[in-house]
Structure formats: structure tokens, C-alpha cells
Design a protein around this motif. Structure first.
Motif, PDB file in Angstrom:
ATOM      1  N   SER A   1       0.928  -1.000   0.022  1.00 46.62           N
ATOM      2  CA  SER A   1      -0.134  -0.048   0.075  1.00 46.62           C
ATOM      3  C   SER A   1       0.972   1.288   0.220  1.00 46.62           C
ATOM      4  CB  SER A   1      -0.943   0.055   1.218  1.00 46.62           C
ATOM      5  OG  SER A   1      -1.720   1.012   1.263  1.00 46.62           O
ATOM      6  N   ALA A   2       0.373   2.319  -0.564  1.00 45.33           N
ATOM      7  CA  ALA A   2       1.211   3.541  -0.742  1.00 45.33           C
ATOM      8  C   ALA A   2       0.564   4.805  -0.434  1.00 45.33           C
ATOM      9  CB  ALA A   2       1.926   3.554  -2.173  1.00 45.33           C
ATOM     10  N   TYR A   3       1.333   5.685  -0.136  1.00 49.59           N
ATOM     11  CA  TYR A   3       0.858   7.193  -0.146  1.00 49.59           C
ATOM     12  C   TYR A   3       1.371   7.918  -1.295  1.00 49.59           C
ATOM     13  CZ  TYR A   3       1.183  12.076   1.230  1.00 49.59           C
ATOM     14  OH  TYR A   3       0.826  13.453   1.278  1.00 49.59           O
ATOM     15  N   ARG A   4       0.783   8.579  -1.920  1.00 51.46           N
ATOM     16  CA  ARG A   4       1.122   9.384  -3.258  1.00 51.46           C
ATOM     17  C   ARG A   4       0.935  10.786  -2.874  1.00 51.46           C
ATOM     18  NH1 ARG A   4       0.826   7.906  -8.725  1.00 51.46           N
ATOM     19  NH2 ARG A   4      -0.395   6.168  -8.088  1.00 51.46           N
ATOM     20  N   VAL A   5       2.188  11.441  -3.178  1.00 48.20           N
ATOM     21  CA  VAL A   5       2.394  12.995  -2.820  1.00 48.20           C
ATOM     22  C   VAL A   5       1.377  13.763  -3.989  1.00 48.20           C
ATOM     23  CG1 VAL A   5       3.952  15.075  -2.981  1.00 48.20           C
ATOM     24  CG2 VAL A   5       4.532  12.674  -1.961  1.00 48.20           C
ATOM     25  N   PRO A   6       0.751  14.637  -3.509  1.00 42.65           N
ATOM     26  CA  PRO A   6      -0.410  15.597  -4.358  1.00 42.65           C
ATOM     27  C   PRO A   6       0.473  16.052  -5.449  1.00 42.65           C
ATOM     28  CG  PRO A   6      -0.951  15.859  -2.099  1.00 42.65           C
ATOM     29  CD  PRO A   6       0.231  15.067  -2.219  1.00 42.65           C
ATOM     30  N   ALA A   7      -0.255  16.371  -6.518  1.00 43.56           N
ATOM     31  CA  ALA A   7       0.558  16.898  -7.808  1.00 43.56           C
ATOM     32  C   ALA A   7       0.716  18.583  -7.110  1.00 43.56           C
ATOM     33  CB  ALA A   7      -0.377  17.120  -8.830  1.00 43.56           C
ATOM     34  N   GLY A   8       1.864  19.201  -7.785  1.00 47.24           N
ATOM     35  CA  GLY A   8       2.464  20.538  -7.345  1.00 47.24           C
ATOM     36  C   GLY A   8       2.890  20.520  -6.094  1.00 47.24           C
ATOM     37  N   SER A   9       3.247  19.545  -5.416  1.00 49.21           N
ATOM     38  CA  SER A   9       3.703  19.659  -4.027  1.00 49.21           C
ATOM     39  C   SER A   9       4.987  18.719  -4.037  1.00 49.21           C
ATOM     40  CB  SER A   9       2.832  19.082  -2.906  1.00 49.21           C
ATOM     41  OG  SER A   9       1.646  19.806  -3.024  1.00 49.21           O
ATOM     42  N   THR A  10       5.826  18.821  -2.941  1.00 47.15           N
ATOM     43  CA  THR A  10       6.884  18.131  -2.397  1.00 47.15           C
ATOM     44  C   THR A  10       6.873  17.799  -1.049  1.00 47.15           C
ATOM     45  OG1 THR A  10       8.404  19.028  -4.324  1.00 47.15           O
ATOM     46  CG2 THR A  10       9.672  17.681  -2.457  1.00 47.15           C
ATOM     47  N   PHE A  11       6.924  16.386  -0.844  1.00 45.86           N
ATOM     48  CA  PHE A  11       6.770  15.873   0.669  1.00 45.86           C
ATOM     49  C   PHE A  11       8.359  15.573   1.164  1.00 45.86           C
ATOM     50  CE2 PHE A  11       5.743  12.129   3.742  1.00 45.86           C
ATOM     51  CZ  PHE A  11       5.272  13.124   4.486  1.00 45.86           C
ATOM     52  N   GLU A  12       8.499  16.329   2.499  1.00 41.78           N
ATOM     53  CA  GLU A  12       9.887  16.279   3.086  1.00 41.78           C
ATOM     54  C   GLU A  12       9.355  15.299   4.306  1.00 41.78           C
ATOM     55  OE1 GLU A  12      11.116  19.943   4.160  1.00 41.78           O
ATOM     56  OE2 GLU A  12      11.681  20.535   2.409  1.00 41.78           O
ATOM     57  N   LEU A  13       9.931  13.916   4.020  1.00 39.86           N
ATOM     58  CA  LEU A  13       9.584  12.731   5.098  1.00 39.86           C
ATOM     59  C   LEU A  13      10.514  12.802   6.122  1.00 39.86           C
ATOM     60  CD1 LEU A  13       8.225  10.434   5.913  1.00 39.86           C
ATOM     61  CD2 LEU A  13       9.721   8.935   4.457  1.00 39.86           C
ATOM     62  N   THR A  14      10.231  13.051   7.311  1.00 35.94           N
ATOM     63  CA  THR A  14      10.994  13.136   8.613  1.00 35.94           C
ATOM     64  C   THR A  14      10.768  12.191   9.553  1.00 35.94           C
ATOM     65  OG1 THR A  14       9.730  14.943   9.624  1.00 35.94           O
ATOM     66  CG2 THR A  14      11.544  15.521   8.234  1.00 35.94           C
ATOM     67  N   ASP A  15       9.727  11.562   9.670  1.00 33.45           N
ATOM     68  CA  ASP A  15       9.224  10.540  10.738  1.00 33.45           C
ATOM     69  C   ASP A  15       8.715   9.444   9.962  1.00 33.45           C
ATOM     70  OD1 ASP A  15      10.042  12.417  13.213  1.00 33.45           O
ATOM     71  OD2 ASP A  15       8.753  13.530  11.974  1.00 33.45           O
TER      72      ASP A  15
ATOM     73  N   ASP B   1       2.268 -10.111  14.152  1.00 32.05           N
ATOM     74  CA  ASP B   1       2.397 -11.137  13.012  1.00 32.05           C
ATOM     75  C   ASP B   1       3.886 -11.270  12.775  1.00 32.05           C
ATOM     76  OD1 ASP B   1      -0.430 -10.938  12.848  1.00 32.05           O
ATOM     77  OD2 ASP B   1      -0.272  -9.212  11.510  1.00 32.05           O
ATOM     78  N   ALA B   2       4.181 -12.363  11.869  1.00 28.42           N
ATOM     79  CA  ALA B   2       5.625 -12.793  11.669  1.00 28.42           C
ATOM     80  C   ALA B   2       5.682 -12.763  10.250  1.00 28.42           C
ATOM     81  CB  ALA B   2       5.847 -14.211  12.118  1.00 28.42           C
ATOM     82  N   GLY B   3       6.739 -12.238   9.726  1.00 27.12           N
ATOM     83  CA  GLY B   3       7.115 -12.042   8.140  1.00 27.12           C
ATOM     84  C   GLY B   3       8.029 -10.950   7.957  1.00 27.12           C
ATOM     85  N   THR B   4       7.712 -10.268   6.931  1.00 25.73           N
ATOM     86  CA  THR B   4       8.879  -9.258   6.451  1.00 25.73           C
ATOM     87  C   THR B   4       8.113  -7.971   6.060  1.00 25.73           C
ATOM     88  OG1 THR B   4      10.384 -10.915   5.610  1.00 25.73           O
ATOM     89  CG2 THR B   4      10.769  -8.688   4.919  1.00 25.73           C
ATOM     90  N   LEU B   5       8.539  -6.760   6.251  1.00 28.54           N
ATOM     91  CA  LEU B   5       7.957  -5.599   6.083  1.00 28.54           C
ATOM     92  C   LEU B   5       9.037  -4.698   5.542  1.00 28.54           C
ATOM     93  CD1 LEU B   5       5.273  -3.211   8.134  1.00 28.54           C
ATOM     94  CD2 LEU B   5       7.489  -2.433   7.259  1.00 28.54           C
ATOM     95  N   VAL B   6       8.756  -3.722   3.903  1.00 33.40           N
ATOM     96  CA  VAL B   6       9.651  -3.013   3.622  1.00 33.40           C
ATOM     97  C   VAL B   6       8.902  -1.795   3.572  1.00 33.40           C
ATOM     98  CG1 VAL B   6      11.114  -2.632   1.577  1.00 33.40           C
ATOM     99  CG2 VAL B   6      10.877  -5.048   2.598  1.00 33.40           C
TER     100      VAL B   6
ATOM    101  N   GLU C   1       5.644   8.154  -4.729  1.00 31.92           N
ATOM    102  CA  GLU C   1       4.918   7.153  -3.537  1.00 31.92           C
ATOM    103  C   GLU C   1       5.813   6.768  -2.473  1.00 31.92           C
ATOM    104  OE1 GLU C   1       3.141   4.079  -5.661  1.00 31.92           O
ATOM    105  OE2 GLU C   1       1.434   5.002  -6.330  1.00 31.92           O
ATOM    106  N   ILE C   2       5.254   6.710  -1.464  1.00 30.86           N
ATOM    107  CA  ILE C   2       6.077   5.740  -0.169  1.00 30.86           C
ATOM    108  C   ILE C   2       5.379   4.615   0.093  1.00 30.86           C
ATOM    109  CG2 ILE C   2       6.728   6.156   2.248  1.00 30.86           C
ATOM    110  CD1 ILE C   2       6.734   8.986   1.941  1.00 30.86           C
ATOM    111  N   THR C   3       5.790   3.685  -0.091  1.00 32.20           N
ATOM    112  CA  THR C   3       5.047   2.192  -0.390  1.00 32.20           C
ATOM    113  C   THR C   3       5.689   1.327   1.010  1.00 32.20           C
ATOM    114  OG1 THR C   3       5.364   2.393  -2.857  1.00 32.20           O
ATOM    115  CG2 THR C   3       4.625   0.216  -1.577  1.00 32.20           C
ATOM    116  N   MET C   4       4.428   0.781   1.670  1.00 28.67           N
ATOM    117  CA  MET C   4       4.686  -0.225   2.718  1.00 28.67           C
ATOM    118  C   MET C   4       4.556  -1.706   2.068  1.00 28.67           C
ATOM    119  SD  MET C   4       3.470  -0.792   6.512  1.00 28.67           S
ATOM    120  CE  MET C   4       1.651  -1.091   5.894  1.00 28.67           C
ATOM    121  N   THR C   5       5.205  -2.692   1.912  1.00 26.73           N
ATOM    122  CA  THR C   5       4.964  -3.749   1.387  1.00 26.73           C
ATOM    123  C   THR C   5       5.481  -4.923   2.446  1.00 26.73           C
ATOM    124  OG1 THR C   5       6.167  -3.237  -0.722  1.00 26.73           O
ATOM    125  CG2 THR C   5       5.720  -5.451  -0.435  1.00 26.73           C
TER     126      THR C   5
END
Length: 453
Positions: A354-368, A377-382, A416-420
């Protein structure tokens, strides 16, 4: 009558265990030689004999035989007077049998034995014993009971002070050894004691008998058991372990449940309460608009309203999860947060994302970044930004994990910032039914700036 028989002493006293002889005179007043046989009759026949057992006399002759009395020294022959007789039988004239009679008085004797049962006792408050007294004499005896200890730290007490015991019988008396002070804890203390069983003389002026003396011991034990301190220490260790277990397992689950309680509706309601209406000026000045994108909203939801020069941004989810963004942009930029969620079935054959998409005309500065695994649960998260992995985590290693970046990660417009998630085993929350799917959440924090870079 051609036979005359008489005892020299018709009344005698016999000591138990000793022999007493009584002469018996026989006279043959007949005209022929006669042989006489002797037989003791009466209660003493078992312990009396005549020697010789047969005697022959000429006519007019006399002879003497001895009646020997040997009462045994045991309770079977009671003290006191016992009658007896000697049957003298002529072998040729049975009809002329005579029976001279006498009396024997068996002297009394006293013999007392005793036994302490048990010899040793133990207990916290007292020691219990029994004194068995056996009268092996041939007369009733009164026995006085007493006791003493080696020190003043204990005392001996009998249930009765005297015992009246018939010959050949035994009787029992209870006794207790009580300590002077209680022993609450520590090493057991041993008290030695002696008990006395003294026969009382039957007649005044008679020499007193030697008492029977028996030794015993009583071990005074502590009232508080020795295992109590170890049990208290063990209880304290268990309590500390339970507290640690709560902090390690239960507390993260409670914290996760509290975070999940922040629903999109609750966030939207809070935003509406704090937001103020926008207005535009006559000279064309621009006032920042308001917009909302709440954590946990359905994938692909977007919304925005423009007032003056302001704009709103939303994120969209993909696959089996969803992601939304919420923020207000005015001028250079504003703080923004977003939430991405994935629910994945076990054994699906491929990872879910699942992913978060940055809106058009903007830049997202990810800090947290905050990653949550509330079910365990048991498994792998990326976590990836523009297909470049940022974090790679094993689900079984955490419930909540947060990361903060001094230098922000820049995500351009449309990026996009994606969590798999690749789920191998569904966890089970505490005191709750086991879910059917894995469930992981990703919270993003940073600044959304207008204009693409």
C-alpha cells in the motif's frame, strides 16, 4: 484304720522363687507291709511335690516324707493364703486313703518395669509421650509418677500423678514436655528430661522401693518454618517477572490498541474544531485554504478545497491496503501526516503493498516513520520511497517501531512511499480471538511544500 498321716506344720509361709519344706509323718498301724503313694491336691499342686513319691512301711513302723512348696516368682501365683492337701493312698487298701490338710501363705513381692514411648519427640509447642508401667509382682501396687528436665527451659507434666496396677497388668500415663519460651525461628533446641516410676510401700515403715528411671528428649522446633524466607524471595522474584512480562508483552498491545482507536472520523472531527474559515481580499491577496486527509481512510480517497491561493493534498492506497494524507499548504509549506495500512492473508504467494502518493504540485519532506505490528504477526515489512528501500524489518521483532530523520527524505509530486508486507504467520492479540489476516500500519510525518522540485 491302719494308716495315720499328719503334717508337722499345718500352716507355713512360702517366699516366691524359694523352696519351703513341710514334713509329713506316716504310721502303718496295720498287720501287713504296706506301700503308700502321695499326691498334692489344691491350688498349689502345680508348684508342690512330695519326696519320696512312694514309701513302704512294715506293720507298726512309721516314716517321714517331705512336702516341698516352690511358688514361682511371677504374677501367676497371687500373694496370700492358699489351702492344700496331701492325699496318702495305700496301694493294697485304696479305701483307707487319708488327706491331711494345711495352709500355705505366699509372701508378696514387688517388681515394676517401665518404658517411655516414644523416647524422643519433636514439635513447636510441646512433646507428647506415654509412660507404660508393668506390674510383674504378685500383689497390687501403687506407682507414683514424676519427672524433671536438665535445665529450667522446659518442664514435664503428667496427666495423672499415680497409677494403681493389679498384678500381671500394665497401665499407661500420658505426659508432656513443654518449653518455657517459644522458638519463633532458628535452629531447633533439644531438651533432655527424666521420668520416675516409684512403687509405694504397702505397709508403713517399710523400706521404700527404688524408682524406675527413664531418660527422654524433646526437640523444640521453630514456629515459623525454615522454607518461609525462601518462599518469600521466590514470590518476590515471580512478582518482578510478571511485571516485566507485562511491560514486554501486554503494555505494547495496550498502546497499539489505543493508537488504533484514533479513527479517521475522530481526526476529521478534531480538524474541524481547530480549523478557521478562509477569506479572500479585494486586491487579489491569497489566504491559505483548508483540506483534510485522515489516517486510515479508504484507498484512493482524495479531497481538497481552494480558498485564495491554498491547496490540499491526499494520498492513495494500493493493493490490499490504503493510505491518505492530510495537511494544509500555504506559503513555503505545512506539517503533514499520512497513514498506510496493509492487511495480508497468509500463504498468498506474493507480498501485499500500500502506498501514499504525494499530491500534484507539491513536494513531501519525510522526517518521521512509525511502523506498527499490533497483532504480533510474523513476516517481512519493507518501506520504500520511489522504489528505493528505506526500511526492511522482520515483523516478529517489534510491535511498535519509530524512526526520525534529521535530513528529510524528499518525495516529489506524484511520488509514492510504499509499505510492502510478506506475511508468514498471523499473530494473536492478548485475550482476543486470532485474526484471519495480518495487519500492519505505517504512519508518515513531514512537511508538504507547494511547488515541485
Amino acid at each position: 484304720m491302719s494308716l495315720t498321716a499328719s503334717l508337722d506344720a499345718p500352716s507355713v509361709t512360702a517366699e516366691p522363687g524359694a523352696r519351703t519344706d513341710v514334713p509329713l509323718q506316716i504310721l502303718n498301724s496295720g498287720s501287713t507291709v504296706e506301700e503308700y503313694r502321695f499326691e498334692v491336691v489344691g491350688a498349689c499342686a502345680a508348684w508342690a511335690t512330695v519326696e519320696p513319691a512312694a514309701l513302704s512301711l512294715y506293720p507298726g513302723a512309721s516314716g517321714t516324707v517331705v512336702v516341698r512348696l516352690t511358688p514361682p516368682r511371677d504374677p501367676s501365683v497371687p500373694a496370700g493364703e492358699t489351702p492344700f492337701g496331701i492325699r496318702v493312698v495305700p496301694t493294697s487298701e485304696l479305701s483307707e486313703t487319708v488327706v491331711p490338710e494345711g495352709r500355705v501363705t505366699v509372701a508378696p513381692f514387688t517388681e515394676v518395669t517401665s518404658e517411655l514411648v516414644p523416647r524422643s519427640s519433636n514439635g513447636a509447642r510441646r512433646g507428647s509421650h506415654q509412660l507404660a508401667v508393668d506390674n510383674r509382682g504378685n500383689a497390687p501396687v501403687t506407682v507414683r509418677l514424676s519427672g524433671r528436665t536438665g535445665t529450667e527451659r522446659a518442664r514435664v507434666r503428667f496427666a495423672t500423678a499415680e497409677l494403681r496396677i493389679p498384678p500381671g497388668h500394665a497401665d499407661f500415663a500420658k505426659l508432656w514436655v513443654r518449653p518455657a519460651k517459644r522458638l519463633w525461628r532458628g535452629t531447633p533446641m533439644t531438651h533432655t528430661f527424666q521420668v520416675f516410676a516409684a512403687p509405694v510401700p504397702a505397709e508403713e515403715g517399710q523400706e521404700p522401693y527404688e524408682p524406675v528411671v527413664l531418660d527422654g528428649s524433646y526437640e523444640q522446633q521453630a514456629i515459623l518454618p525454615g522454607w518461609l524466607p525462601r518462599a518469600l524471595i521466590l514470590a518476590a522474584v515471580v512478582a518482578i517477572a510478571l511485571v516485566g512480562l507485562w511491560y514486554a508483552l501486554l503494555r505494547p498491545a495496550v498502546k497499539s490498541a489505543a493508537r488504533e482507536a484514533i479513527t479517521p472520523e475522530a481526526v476529521a472531527s478534531a480538524a474541524e474544531k481547530t480549523a478557521s474559515p478562509s477569506s479572500g481580499t479585494a486586491d487579489g491577496g491569497a489566504t491559505a485554504g483548508t483540506g483534510g486527509g485522515n489516517a486510515g481512510a479508504t484507498a484512493g480517497a482524495e479531497g481538497g478545497a481552494t480558498g485564495g491561493a491554498g491547496q490540499n493534498g491526499t494520498g492513495s492506497g494500493a493493493s490490499s491496503g490504503s493510505g491518505t494524507g492530510a495537511g494544509s499548504v500555504g506559503g513555503a509549506g505545512a506539517p503533514t501526516s499520512a497513514r498506510v495500512e496493509v492487511r495480508d492473508a497468509v500463504g498468498g504467494g506474493s507480498a501485499s503493498g500500500s502506498a501514499y502518493r504525494v499530491p500534484a504540485g507539491s513536494t513531501f519532506e519525510l522526517t518521521d516513520i512509525v511502523v506498527q505490528n499490533p497483532q504480533g504477526d510474523a513476516g517481512t515489512l519493507v518501506v520504500s520511497s520511489q522504489s528505493d528501500p528505506v526500511l526492511r524489518l522482520a515483523l516478529e521483532n517489534f510491535r511498535d517501531s519509530d524512526y526520525h530523520f534529521v535530513t528529510p527524505i524528499l518525495v516529489p509530486a506524484g511520488g509514492e512511499i510504499t509499505m510492502t508486507v510478506d506475511c508468514r504467520q498471523v499473530g494473536r492479540p492478548v485475550q482476543a480471538p486470532r485474526p484471519s489476516r495480518c495487519a500492519e500500519s505505517l504512519f508518515l510525518g513531514g512537511t508538504l511544500r507547494s511547488g515541485s522540485e
